[in-house]
Scaffold this motif. Structure first.
Motif, mmCIF file in Angstrom:
data_model
loop_
_atom_site.group_PDB
_atom_site.id
_atom_site.type_symbol
_atom_site.label_atom_id
_atom_site.label_comp_id
_atom_site.label_asym_id
_atom_site.label_seq_id
_atom_site.Cartn_x
_atom_site.Cartn_y
_atom_site.Cartn_z
ATOM 1 N N ILE A 28 0.532 -1.350 0.145
ATOM 2 C CA ILE A 28 -0.379 -0.193 0.099
ATOM 3 C C ILE A 28 0.643 1.086 -0.027
ATOM 4 N N ARG A 29 2.304 1.151 0.721
ATOM 5 C CA ARG A 29 2.652 2.353 0.933
ATOM 6 C C ARG A 29 3.316 2.351 -0.400
ATOM 7 N N ASP A 30 3.844 1.932 -1.294
ATOM 8 C CA ASP A 30 4.218 1.952 -2.202
ATOM 9 C C ASP A 30 3.345 2.139 -3.254
ATOM 10 N N GLY A 31 2.441 2.172 -3.739
ATOM 11 C CA GLY A 31 1.030 2.414 -4.142
ATOM 12 C C GLY A 31 1.029 1.636 -5.257
ATOM 13 N N GLN A 32 1.005 -0.031 -4.922
ATOM 14 C CA GLN A 32 1.319 -0.972 -5.616
ATOM 15 C C GLN A 32 -0.149 -1.804 -5.400
ATOM 16 N N VAL A 33 -1.109 -1.474 -4.978
ATOM 17 C CA VAL A 33 -2.264 -2.031 -4.572
ATOM 18 C C VAL A 33 -3.492 -1.427 -5.630
ATOM 19 N N ASP A 34 -4.359 -1.159 -6.622
ATOM 20 C CA ASP A 34 -5.150 -0.538 -7.333
ATOM 21 C C ASP A 34 -6.267 0.389 -6.272
#
Length: 322
Positions: A28-34
């Motif tokens: 989530i921190r790295d923006g990997q979950v749409d």
């Protein structure tokens, strides 16, 4: 998504705190979950302050007791007036965003399924798209072995094992051993048993011992879709494999609390299970599987790819704001 300082609960806009543990926090921190990337974008556009914290940390424990809107990520029990629970649903692309929990803890378990209220044409179109894709491409919540080129040998039943019996709030009515022994005795022919990919060695060994004592039971690691196709009835406690069997319009028997019980038979004793194995197909023959899949996934879960995703998401958050 970066961590942000949480605004004081008495500020001019609500604060949303994401509580995520394990791999979820970094993803989530790295923006990997749409889902969460889109959630963060919509919250920012709406002027809502957000913060990401590690579930189980002291910061998380304190914030869960305050007046923020708290989103708990994963299958963690954490009831509360100002809480929502987010995790992938039984079908990839759909998410729980539920005030009470996920899976057997979700509020869907208390909802009433009324097939007459569902548009049949829309449900059939949805069902054919989702089920057709998942079955054709062998898509499941957990990666599966390749589909067999020819059909598996037909079976009276398939049993999908789990490892939920040691949970503090264990939801099962029947144990794995009871499911195997009872189903094997009630079935007229072959019974497949598929251990869970995450099964402990001790549990897998015990499953093997029980299966060996039942002449018509065969352990299998075939794809859940192949096994569901081959079986006359599907038996589980509350596994996602049971939900996936609904996409093949199979009679499903859930031997535990679940939030998709509306579409299954739910025995609470070995005797009830034996009856369900024998008569499941005739009891469920007229069930509206297409409408149920639409009702559960489209009606109660959120799909980030839908145009109204952001509006539905913000509406659920607004309901939790004090």
């Amino acid at each position: 998504m970066d961590d942000h300082e949480a605004e004081h609960p008495g500020g001019t806009s609500p604060t949303v705190v994401l509580h995520a543990g394990g791999h979820w926090h970094g993803a989530i921190r790295d923006g990997q979950v749409d889902f969460f990337a889109m959630l963060s974008e919509r919250l920012t556009d709406a002027g809502i302050t957000t913060r990401l914290v590690s579930l189980g940390s002291s910061s998380s424990d304190v914030l869960l007791q305050q007046g923020h809107v708290n989103i708990v990520v994963g299958n963690e029990p954490a009831a509360g007036r100002n809480r929502l629970h987010a995790t992938p649903a039984y079908v990839w692309g759909f998410w729980y965003f539920d005030p009470e929990g996920v899976h057997w803890r979700s509020s869907i378990r208390r909802a009433r399924f009324d097939p007459d209220s569902v548009d049949g044409a829309a449900a059939e179109y949805f069902f054919n798209g989702v089920a057709g894709y998942m079955l054709r491409e062998n898509v499941s919540r957990i990666p599966q072995p390749a589909l067999v080129e020819d059909w598996l040998e037909p079976a009276d039943a398939v049993i999908f094992c789990q490892e939920i019996e040691a949970l503090a709030d264990a939801p099962h009515h029947l144990t794995t051993e009871e499911m195997i022994r009872t189903t094997a005795a009630a079935a007229k022919g072959l019974v497949y048993v598929k251990p869970h990919p995450g099964q402990s060695r001790a549990a897998e060994r015990r499953i093997g011992e029980v299966a060996e004592a039942c002449p018509n039971v065969r352990i299998s690691d075939a794809s859940v879709h192949d096994l569901n196709q081959a079986a006359r009835v599907v038996v589980t406690q509350n596994s996602a494999a049971g939900f996936e069997a609904l996409m093949q319009r199979k009679p499903v028997i859930t031997c535990a609390r679940s939030d998709f019980w509306h579409a299954t038979l739910t025995p609470r004793s070995p005797r009830d299970l034996a009856e369900a194995v024998r008569h499941g197909p005739e009891v469920m023959a007229r069930f509206a599987y297409e409408k149920y899949l639409w009702w559960f996934l489209e009606g109660h879960c959120l799909e980030p790819q839908r145009e109204d995703f952001g509006d539905r998401l913000l509406a659920r958050i607004a309901e939790r704001v004090r």
